[in-house]
Design a protein around this motif. Structure first.
Motif, PDB file in Angstrom:
ATOM      1  N   LYS A 157     -23.509  -7.761 -37.430  1.00 59.11           N
ATOM      2  CA  LYS A 157     -23.329  -6.642 -36.495  1.00 59.11           C
ATOM      3  C   LYS A 157     -23.189  -5.311 -37.233  1.00 59.11           C
ATOM      4  O   LYS A 157     -23.587  -4.260 -36.725  1.00 59.11           O
ATOM      5  CB  LYS A 157     -22.083  -6.873 -35.633  1.00 59.11           C
ATOM      6  CG  LYS A 157     -22.131  -8.100 -34.746  1.00 59.11           C
ATOM      7  CD  LYS A 157     -23.160  -7.984 -33.651  1.00 59.11           C
ATOM      8  CE  LYS A 157     -23.169  -9.202 -32.734  1.00 59.11           C
ATOM      9  NZ  LYS A 157     -24.273  -9.165 -31.752  1.00 59.11           N
ATOM     10  N   SER A 158     -22.615  -5.356 -38.431  1.00 59.40           N
ATOM     11  CA  SER A 158     -22.383  -4.131 -39.208  1.00 59.40           C
ATOM     12  C   SER A 158     -23.678  -3.508 -39.715  1.00 59.40           C
ATOM     13  O   SER A 158     -23.693  -2.351 -40.125  1.00 59.40           O
ATOM     14  CB  SER A 158     -21.473  -4.435 -40.406  1.00 59.40           C
ATOM     15  OG  SER A 158     -20.227  -4.949 -39.985  1.00 59.40           O
ATOM     16  N   SER A 166     -26.507  -6.040 -29.543  1.00 59.71           N
ATOM     17  CA  SER A 166     -26.646  -7.278 -28.767  1.00 59.71           C
ATOM     18  C   SER A 166     -27.585  -8.254 -29.477  1.00 59.71           C
ATOM     19  O   SER A 166     -27.654  -9.428 -29.117  1.00 59.71           O
ATOM     20  CB  SER A 166     -27.173  -6.975 -27.361  1.00 59.71           C
ATOM     21  OG  SER A 166     -28.441  -6.348 -27.430  1.00 59.71           O
ATOM     22  N   ASP A 167     -28.317  -7.766 -30.482  1.00 53.12           N
ATOM     23  CA  ASP A 167     -29.160  -8.645 -31.303  1.00 53.12           C
ATOM     24  C   ASP A 167     -28.278  -9.550 -32.154  1.00 53.12           C
ATOM     25  O   ASP A 167     -27.124  -9.222 -32.452  1.00 53.12           O
ATOM     26  CB  ASP A 167     -30.066  -7.827 -32.232  1.00 53.12           C
ATOM     27  CG  ASP A 167     -31.182  -7.111 -31.492  1.00 53.12           C
ATOM     28  OD1 ASP A 167     -31.392  -7.403 -30.298  1.00 53.12           O
ATOM     29  OD2 ASP A 167     -31.840  -6.251 -32.112  1.00 53.12           O
ATOM     30  N   ARG A 190     -29.361 -10.751 -48.015  1.00 52.93           N
ATOM     31  CA  ARG A 190     -30.502 -11.204 -47.235  1.00 52.93           C
ATOM     32  C   ARG A 190     -30.011 -11.738 -45.895  1.00 52.93           C
ATOM     33  O   ARG A 190     -28.826 -12.049 -45.744  1.00 52.93           O
ATOM     34  CB  ARG A 190     -31.283 -12.284 -47.999  1.00 52.93           C
ATOM     35  CG  ARG A 190     -30.452 -13.461 -48.431  1.00 52.93           C
ATOM     36  CD  ARG A 190     -31.100 -14.229 -49.571  1.00 52.93           C
ATOM     37  NE  ARG A 190     -30.438 -15.500 -49.829  1.00 52.93           N
ATOM     38  CZ  ARG A 190     -29.318 -15.636 -50.534  1.00 52.93           C
ATOM     39  NH1 ARG A 190     -28.738 -14.567 -51.068  1.00 52.93           N
ATOM     40  NH2 ARG A 190     -28.779 -16.826 -50.708  1.00 52.93           N
ATOM     41  N   GLY A 191     -30.914 -11.856 -44.943  1.00 44.87           N
ATOM     42  CA  GLY A 191     -30.497 -12.311 -43.624  1.00 44.87           C
ATOM     43  C   GLY A 191     -31.678 -12.686 -42.753  1.00 44.87           C
ATOM     44  O   GLY A 191     -32.836 -12.601 -43.164  1.00 44.87           O
ATOM     45  N   VAL A 192     -31.364 -13.096 -41.538  1.00 45.77           N
ATOM     46  CA  VAL A 192     -32.409 -13.500 -40.598  1.00 45.77           C
ATOM     47  C   VAL A 192     -31.954 -13.189 -39.176  1.00 45.77           C
ATOM     48  O   VAL A 192     -30.800 -13.401 -38.818  1.00 45.77           O
ATOM     49  CB  VAL A 192     -32.750 -15.002 -40.759  1.00 45.77           C
ATOM     50  CG1 VAL A 192     -31.538 -15.890 -40.516  1.00 45.77           C
ATOM     51  CG2 VAL A 192     -33.891 -15.404 -39.849  1.00 45.77           C
ATOM     52  N   LEU A 197     -38.738 -11.399 -32.230  1.00 48.40           N
ATOM     53  CA  LEU A 197     -39.844 -10.867 -31.439  1.00 48.40           C
ATOM     54  C   LEU A 197     -39.356 -10.075 -30.225  1.00 48.40           C
ATOM     55  O   LEU A 197     -39.947  -9.072 -29.846  1.00 48.40           O
ATOM     56  CB  LEU A 197     -40.765 -12.007 -30.980  1.00 48.40           C
ATOM     57  CG  LEU A 197     -42.052 -11.594 -30.246  1.00 48.40           C
ATOM     58  CD1 LEU A 197     -42.956 -10.767 -31.160  1.00 48.40           C
ATOM     59  CD2 LEU A 197     -42.793 -12.828 -29.727  1.00 48.40           C
ATOM     60  N   GLY A 198     -38.248 -10.505 -29.631  1.00 50.41           N
ATOM     61  CA  GLY A 198     -37.722  -9.807 -28.461  1.00 50.41           C
ATOM     62  C   GLY A 198     -36.501  -8.958 -28.746  1.00 50.41           C
ATOM     63  O   GLY A 198     -35.809  -8.517 -27.819  1.00 50.41           O
ATOM     64  N   SER A 199     -36.233  -8.682 -30.018  1.00 47.12           N
ATOM     65  CA  SER A 199     -35.011  -7.961 -30.395  1.00 47.12           C
ATOM     66  C   SER A 199     -35.123  -6.457 -30.150  1.00 47.12           C
ATOM     67  O   SER A 199     -36.210  -5.883 -30.118  1.00 47.12           O
ATOM     68  CB  SER A 199     -34.694  -8.208 -31.876  1.00 47.12           C
ATOM     69  OG  SER A 199     -35.677  -7.594 -32.699  1.00 47.12           O
TER      70      SER A 199
END
Length: 278
Positions: A157-158, A166-167, A190-192, A197-199
């Protein structure tokens, strides 16, 4: 009945076979690595004669706790083994390494997991580092495998602007590379994204006309990369979470929702003060 769903009383012969293969895995892989890498593994292919079935391979790697080095080695045999690894083995590796994270990522049928298990598996265990003149303007720091990394949805979130929170984004703790000369203490993270696609992040990147990096691609899936710094989408909260200098953070997001970034970490005395401020 499929070998994957056998009753606990697995027959003695299969047990002996599995024990032999597990204890001689290096020799077995060395033997099959002489096969044709470009083989398409059709029903008439010579490559199919004499090697184990998919179910037995599944059981062998289950006993090996989905060893990523051996999965990668098996993938080099031919396209059939590579397909098996991408479709089954890397999937089980991810589910074993980060079970709660995988359940969440799949809970809405997220496309960035299905069919991309190898990329996600690599992201879980590989720090991409950087090369001179590459993605990041930094000294050359070789990529490497990491033994263990914590990924956090809360930390994610940060890294999002308020209108995008909300993603769902999972982000790792920074992989620290200390004393990098003028660069100071460098951290890679790193992240995911879930359902990228709908973010809202993807929609905002498109709305702002963010450009792809002209030459570099995602080290995990080879997709094109958006520069979040160029799109002015890096919030101040990211530096607090990383315990890093605010003006020394940069990260990219690829078309499949993988994120990779770099930061300059604060010295220990300064980081303690930053934690108090946060």
């Amino acid at each position: 009945m499929s070998c994957r769903h056998r009753c606990p009383g697995i027959d003695f012969a299969l047990g002996v076979l599995l024990d032999y293969l597990i204890h001689n895995i290096d020799g077995w892989l060395a033997m099959i690595l002489t096969k044709q890498y470009r083989c398409i593994h059709s029903t008439s292919c010579k490559c199919t004669k004499g090697h184990l079935s998919e179910d037995v391979i599944f059981l062998v790697f289950q006993q090996l706790n989905w060893n990523p080095k051996l999965i990668a080695t098996l993938s080099c045999v031919c396209k059939w083994f590579d397909d098996l690894a991408k479709r089954v083995l890397w999937k089980e590796f991810c589910r074993t390494r980060a079970p709660k994270m995988m359940i969440d990522l799949q809970s809405s049928g997220s496309h960035n997991v299905d069919g991309n298990w190898r990329a996600l598996g690599k992201l879980l265990i590989y720090c991409s580092g950087c090369k001179k003149g590459g993605l990041f303007d930094s000294n050359q720091i070789p990529g490497h495998f990491v033994y263990r990394t914590r990924f956090s949805r809360t930390s994610g979130k940060s890294f999002l602007l308020p209108q995008c929170r909300s993603d769902v984004l999972y982000v790792s703790d920074p992989c620290e590379h200390l004393d990098q000369g003028e660069e100071g203490d460098v951290g890679f993270f790193r992240g995911v994204f879930k359902s990228f696609l709908g973010s809202k992040v993807r929609k905002l990147l498109i709305k702002r006309g963010a450009e792809f990096h002209p030459t570099e691609v995602c080290p995990y899936c080879k997709a094109k990369l958006w520069n979040m710094l160029q799109a002015k989408m890096i919030p101040q909260s990211a530096s607090c979470r990383l315990v890093a200098y605010e003006d020394c953070i940069e990260y990219y997001v690829c078309l499949n929702g993988h994120m990779l970034g770099i930061c300059t970490l604060l010295p220990l005395s300064d980081s303690e003060e930053a934690s108090e401020l946060e």
